[in-house]
Design a protein around this motif. Structure first.
Motif, PDB file in Angstrom:
ATOM      1  N   VAL A  23       0.843  -1.205   0.000  1.00 15.25           N
ATOM      2  CA  VAL A  23       0.000   0.000   0.000  1.00 15.25           C
ATOM      3  C   VAL A  23       0.875   1.251   0.000  1.00 15.25           C
ATOM      4  N   SER A  24       0.601   2.143  -0.935  1.00 18.51           N
ATOM      5  CA  SER A  24       1.261   3.450  -0.951  1.00 18.51           C
ATOM      6  C   SER A  24       0.189   4.521  -0.976  1.00 18.51           C
ATOM      7  N   LEU A  25       0.321   5.486  -0.128  1.00 17.92           N
ATOM      8  CA  LEU A  25      -0.631   6.601  -0.185  1.00 17.92           C
ATOM      9  C   LEU A  25      -0.063   7.791   0.570  1.00 17.92           C
ATOM     10  N   GLU A  26      -0.641   8.935   0.319  1.00 15.21           N
ATOM     11  CA  GLU A  26      -0.175  10.152   0.970  1.00 15.21           C
ATOM     12  C   GLU A  26      -1.381  10.973   1.383  1.00 15.21           C
ATOM     13  N   ILE A  27      -1.349  11.460   2.588  1.00 20.96           N
ATOM     14  CA  ILE A  27      -2.467  12.259   3.083  1.00 20.96           C
ATOM     15  C   ILE A  27      -1.917  13.593   3.584  1.00 20.96           C
ATOM     16  N   ASP A  28      -2.512  14.677   3.098  1.00 26.78           N
ATOM     17  CA  ASP A  28      -2.001  15.998   3.438  1.00 26.78           C
ATOM     18  C   ASP A  28      -2.694  16.556   4.668  1.00 26.78           C
ATOM     19  N   GLU A  29      -2.054  17.598   5.196  1.00 21.58           N
ATOM     20  CA  GLU A  29      -2.587  18.264   6.366  1.00 21.58           C
ATOM     21  C   GLU A  29      -3.989  18.802   6.071  1.00 21.58           C
ATOM     22  N   GLY A  30      -4.912  18.564   6.998  1.00 19.88           N
ATOM     23  CA  GLY A  30      -6.257  19.124   6.883  1.00 19.88           C
ATOM     24  C   GLY A  30      -7.203  18.314   6.024  1.00 19.88           C
ATOM     25  N   GLU A  31      -6.736  17.213   5.460  1.00 16.45           N
ATOM     26  CA  GLU A  31      -7.631  16.404   4.630  1.00 16.45           C
ATOM     27  C   GLU A  31      -8.626  15.636   5.476  1.00 16.45           C
ATOM     28  N   PHE A  32      -9.767  15.318   4.875  1.00 17.99           N
ATOM     29  CA  PHE A  32     -10.743  14.426   5.493  1.00 17.99           C
ATOM     30  C   PHE A  32     -10.823  13.224   4.560  1.00 17.99           C
ATOM     31  N   VAL A  33     -10.381  12.075   5.033  1.00 19.38           N
ATOM     32  CA  VAL A  33     -10.277  10.910   4.157  1.00 19.38           C
ATOM     33  C   VAL A  33     -11.180   9.795   4.647  1.00 19.38           C
ATOM     34  N   LEU A  34     -11.987   9.267   3.744  1.00 21.38           N
ATOM     35  CA  LEU A  34     -12.750   8.065   4.047  1.00 21.38           C
ATOM     36  C   LEU A  34     -11.967   6.882   3.527  1.00 21.38           C
ATOM     37  N   LEU A  35     -11.866   5.874   4.370  1.00 19.19           N
ATOM     38  CA  LEU A  35     -11.179   4.659   3.980  1.00 19.19           C
ATOM     39  C   LEU A  35     -12.232   3.565   4.023  1.00 19.19           C
ATOM     40  N   SER A  36     -12.673   3.138   2.855  1.00 23.77           N
ATOM     41  CA  SER A  36     -13.792   2.203   2.859  1.00 23.77           C
ATOM     42  C   SER A  36     -13.349   0.840   2.354  1.00 23.77           C
ATOM     43  N   GLY A  37     -14.203  -0.120   2.564  1.00 23.04           N
ATOM     44  CA  GLY A  37     -13.903  -1.469   2.112  1.00 23.04           C
ATOM     45  C   GLY A  37     -14.612  -2.454   3.011  1.00 23.04           C
ATOM     46  N   PRO A  38     -14.847  -3.649   2.485  1.00 20.46           N
ATOM     47  CA  PRO A  38     -15.568  -4.647   3.277  1.00 20.46           C
ATOM     48  C   PRO A  38     -14.760  -5.086   4.498  1.00 20.46           C
ATOM     49  N   SER A  39     -15.421  -5.788   5.375  1.00 23.82           N
ATOM     50  CA  SER A  39     -14.769  -6.345   6.566  1.00 23.82           C
ATOM     51  C   SER A  39     -13.565  -7.181   6.163  1.00 23.82           C
ATOM     52  N   GLY A  40     -12.468  -7.005   6.853  1.00 22.97           N
ATOM     53  CA  GLY A  40     -11.285  -7.814   6.562  1.00 22.97           C
ATOM     54  C   GLY A  40     -10.438  -7.238   5.450  1.00 22.97           C
ATOM     55  N   ALA A  41     -10.788  -6.052   4.966  1.00 29.12           N
ATOM     56  CA  ALA A  41     -10.041  -5.468   3.854  1.00 29.12           C
ATOM     57  C   ALA A  41      -8.688  -4.935   4.312  1.00 29.12           C
ATOM     58  N   GLY A  42      -8.558  -4.685   5.622  1.00 30.71           N
ATOM     59  CA  GLY A  42      -7.285  -4.159   6.126  1.00 30.71           C
ATOM     60  C   GLY A  42      -7.368  -2.737   6.639  1.00 30.71           C
ATOM     61  N   LYS A  43      -8.581  -2.234   6.795  1.00 31.36           N
ATOM     62  CA  LYS A  43      -8.753  -0.843   7.239  1.00 31.36           C
ATOM     63  C   LYS A  43      -8.163  -0.624   8.630  1.00 31.36           C
ATOM     64  N   SER A  44      -8.565  -1.507   9.554  1.00 29.49           N
ATOM     65  CA  SER A  44      -8.069  -1.347  10.928  1.00 29.49           C
ATOM     66  C   SER A  44      -6.556  -1.476  10.981  1.00 29.49           C
ATOM     67  N   THR A  45      -6.034  -2.406  10.220  1.00 31.39           N
ATOM     68  CA  THR A  45      -4.585  -2.600  10.196  1.00 31.39           C
ATOM     69  C   THR A  45      -3.881  -1.328   9.733  1.00 31.39           C
ATOM     70  N   LEU A  46      -4.433  -0.697   8.725  1.00 27.70           N
ATOM     71  CA  LEU A  46      -3.818   0.519   8.204  1.00 27.70           C
ATOM     72  C   LEU A  46      -3.782   1.605   9.285  1.00 27.70           C
ATOM     73  N   LEU A  47      -4.899   1.757  10.004  1.00 32.98           N
ATOM     74  CA  LEU A  47      -4.930   2.762  11.062  1.00 32.98           C
ATOM     75  C   LEU A  47      -3.927   2.413  12.163  1.00 32.98           C
ATOM     76  N   LYS A  48      -3.868   1.134  12.523  1.00 39.58           N
ATOM     77  CA  LYS A  48      -2.935   0.725  13.586  1.00 39.58           C
ATOM     78  C   LYS A  48      -1.493   1.022  13.204  1.00 39.58           C
ATOM     79  N   LEU A  49      -1.181   0.855  11.937  1.00 42.64           N
ATOM     80  CA  LEU A  49       0.174   1.162  11.490  1.00 42.64           C
ATOM     81  C   LEU A  49       0.457   2.651  11.652  1.00 42.64           C
ATOM     82  N   ILE A  50      -0.559   3.456  11.397  1.00 41.95           N
ATOM     83  CA  ILE A  50      -0.333   4.896  11.450  1.00 41.95           C
ATOM     84  C   ILE A  50      -0.094   5.373  12.885  1.00 41.95           C
TER      85      ILE A  50
END
Ligand code: ADP
Ligand code: MG
Lengths: 305, 301
Positions: free
Chosen positions: A23-50
């Motif tokens: 996964v590669s991505l970049e999020i800038d200051e002040g952005e509001f980002v929705l991270l969507s996807g079905p259960s088990g897609a890896g959303k929680s993992t991505l947040l935990k890494l951050i």
């Protein structure tokens, strides 16, 4: 502000469970980002890494100017003070008052008590709980508990707010209230990432023009139609084939416009159950109280026919 | 300074407030430490009573010279003076018939009624002789004892070496037993405390996870948990001291009477204030150490 480069995270003994895959991505200051996807897609993992609750197998993660791979364990708490986190199940201490729950986040910083009280109270004021400061968290409603959790997350004025399925335990009306609060927090400058599979949240995101990242089996994908509902026609199309009994389909309902149809709590349109539909009048942001559940007659097998 | 003090009282209040919200867990940890210290306290007081007996015997009477009925106090003093001349003799005490009676009465404690009808003068007067250097010298004075036996006015001489030896052996075994018991109790106490603290930590893992989530340093988390252990340990020790005090008031007098009835000496003393402070400090230490062990083992992440 947040940058991931070729980040992978696997679980299981042999790493056979791929939670995040290159996964590669970049999020800038002040952005509001929705991270969507079905259960088990890896959303929680991505947040935990951050917020450095997990470390990746490979790839680099930069958050607020830190390379997380090089961040010493003893520095992690100081990074976390700049990242608020909110969960689906709130994670409050039910025996503590709302104020004390929020105060915890400030106490760990060793601030003077008076400052702690003031800031905690003002954070609770921001989420509309100014009059429930002393209420025990366990006795508050789900919507109020989630607002306490947000107050705790933002009390330290973090640069980033992460929310993992924040509306998972909230009904459609409370979901709208919550989005309103997140919107306000973002307006004040906090970068927000909301992981969700709640179509109602995605619809609201479309309305506000929030950035939308799709995640599927650990990979960033372009948001697909079923993840990304901002199209009135699509809503109507979704409802039209079903037997709506005595209630006319949304598209034909004179009092509501189809683009305010709201889908609650459903990852894919194909799995949509009629009772998960609700109608909101135009301008629901201001008058969320007027949301009208859409009554749909169910067929004998419990699915829309 | 004032700020630190205020922060300190705030920390105590918070810890107590936090614990009060988990009354079950609090009751469990406090009573574990309380029970451990109660057992330890009982063993300690018992061991000390035994130790006191053995030391009073160790420096006590080693030879009793029974005097005839016709011996008046002046004659008794003369005999005593002669005995005192000897190098090996440390002390000679004249026990009049009235003294002997009073002693007997005291040693019978609650069963004093046995002495009803016994005349105060019925008991023989005697001289109690203790030797310098303790019991082992008794054998060395046998020639002197033989001479003493022939002295007019001396009815009988009892060398107490035999049963003193046995008593000393008995006391030694008692002491060894008490030390063994104390060791066993301490081990049980440490086990009990660490199990309870682990349980308590398990009950608090949410709180600890939240602390870490909002950016608490490991030092803060540890301090938080150890401080609670300290307060709980001190509370438990306070409870143990109270329970021991009650117990002492309840069965202490009977035990003392029985002991002096059998051994002629001894009493169960309670803790002096300084020892109570030490007990509370011990409880606090136990709480801190238990928490520390538990947190090292169980709350990593
Ligand atoms: N601690 C873990 N151990 C094993 N597998 C895990 C763990 N955490 C997540 N996973 C797996 O990783 C994948 C992604 O999980 P997650 O990030 O929680 O997805 P999402 O939040 O999108 O539902 C899932 O297959 C999940 O089962
Ligand atoms: Mg998840």
């Amino acid at each position: 502000m947040i940058a991931l480069e070729h980040v992978s995270r696997r679980y299981g003994r042999a790493g056979e469970i791929v939670a995040l895959d290159d996964v590669s991505l970049e999020i800038d200051e002040g952005e509001f980002v929705l991270l969507s996807g079905p259960s088990g897609a890896g959303k929680s993992t991505l947040l935990k890494l951050i917020f450095a609750a997990e470390r990746p197998e490979s790839g680099t993660i930069r958050v607020l100017g830190h390379d997380l791979a090089r961040l010493r364990g003893s520095s992690v708490p100081f990074l976390r003070r700049n990242i608020g986190v909110v969960f689906q199940n709130f994670r409050l201490l039910p025996g503590l008052s709302a104020l004390d729950n929020v105060a915890i986040a400030l106490e760990v910083r060793g601030l003077p008590r008076r400052v702690i009280r003031e800031r905690a109270a003002s954070a609770l004021g921001l989420v509309g709980l100014a009059r429930r400061l002393e209420a025990r968290a366990g006795w508050l409603s789900a919507g109020e508990q989630q607002r306490v959790a947000i107050a705790r997350a933002i009390a330290g004025e973090p640069a980033i707010l992460l929310a993992d399925e924040p509306t998972g335990n909230l009904d459609p009306r409370l979901t709208l209230d919550l989005l309103q609060i997140l919107f306000e927090v973002n307006r004040r400058g906090t970068t927000i990432i909301v992981a969700t599979h709640d179509l109602q949240v995605m619809a609201a995101g479309a309305r506000h023009g929030w950035r939308h990242l799709g995640l599927e089996t650990g990979r960033i994908v372009a948001p697909t139609r079923h993840q990304w509902l901002d199209d009135a026609e699509m809503v109507a199309a979704a409802v039209a084939p079903h037997d709506l009994g005595s209630v006319p389909p949304i598209a034909h309902d004179p009092s509501h416009s189809a683009d305010h149809a709201i889908f609650a709590d459903q990852p894919s349109l194909h799995d949509l159950m009629p009772e998960q539909l609700a109608l909101a009048p135009s301008g629901y942001d201001e008058s969320a109280a007027e949301i009208v559940p859409l009554h749909v007659v169910r067929s004998a097998n419990g699915r829309p026919s | 300074m004032i700020r630190t003090l205020r922060a300190g009282t705030y920390a105590v209040r918070r810890a107590i407030g936090g614990m009060a919200r988990r009354p079950l867990v609090l009751a469990l940890s406090v009573s574990a430490i309380g029970v451990a210290l109660l057992l330890g306290g009982v063993v300690f007081l018992g061991a000390r009573a035994v130790a006191n007996v053995s030391s009073s015997w160790g420096g006590g009477v080693h030879m009793v010279v029974y005097l005839g009925d016709d011996v008046n106090p002046e004659r008794a003093q003369a005999i005593a003076g002669a005995i005192e001349e000897l190098d090996a003799v440390e002390e000679v005490t004249y026990i009049s018939p009235a003294d002997a009676f009073a002693r007997l009465e005291q040693s019978l404690g609650g069963r004093r009624e046995l002495l009803e009808g016994v005349e105060h003068g019925a008991l023989p007067s005697s001289l109690e002789v203790s030797f310098a250097g303790g019991v082992r010298d008794v054998a060395g004075v046998s020639p002197f004892v033989d001479r003493l036996r022939k002295t007019p006015g001396v009815e009988d001489v009892e060398l107490v070496s035999d049963w003193v030896d046995r008593l000393v052996f008995l006391l030694r075994s008692l002491r060894a037993g008490a030390i063994g018991l104390a060791l066993l109790v301490s081990l049980a106490a440490i086990y009990l405390v660490s199990v309870t603290v682990r349980l308590a930590l398990h009950a608090r893992r949410d709180e600890i996870a939240i602390l870490r989530l909002v950016g608490a340093t490991e030092r803060y988390v540890k301090g938080h948990v150890l401080f609670d252990g300290l307060v709980q340990g001190a509370l438990g020790a306070g409870l143990a001291a109270g329970a021991l005090h009650l117990l002492h008031g309840w069965i202490g007098p009977d035990l003392s009477a029985t002991m002096s009835g059998i051994l002629g000496t001894g009493s169960f003393a309670f803790f002096v204030p300084r020892e109570i402070v030490a007990l509370v400090a011990l409880g606090a230490t136990l709480g801190v150490v238990g928490s520390w062990l538990a947190i090292e083992k169980h709350v990593d992440a």
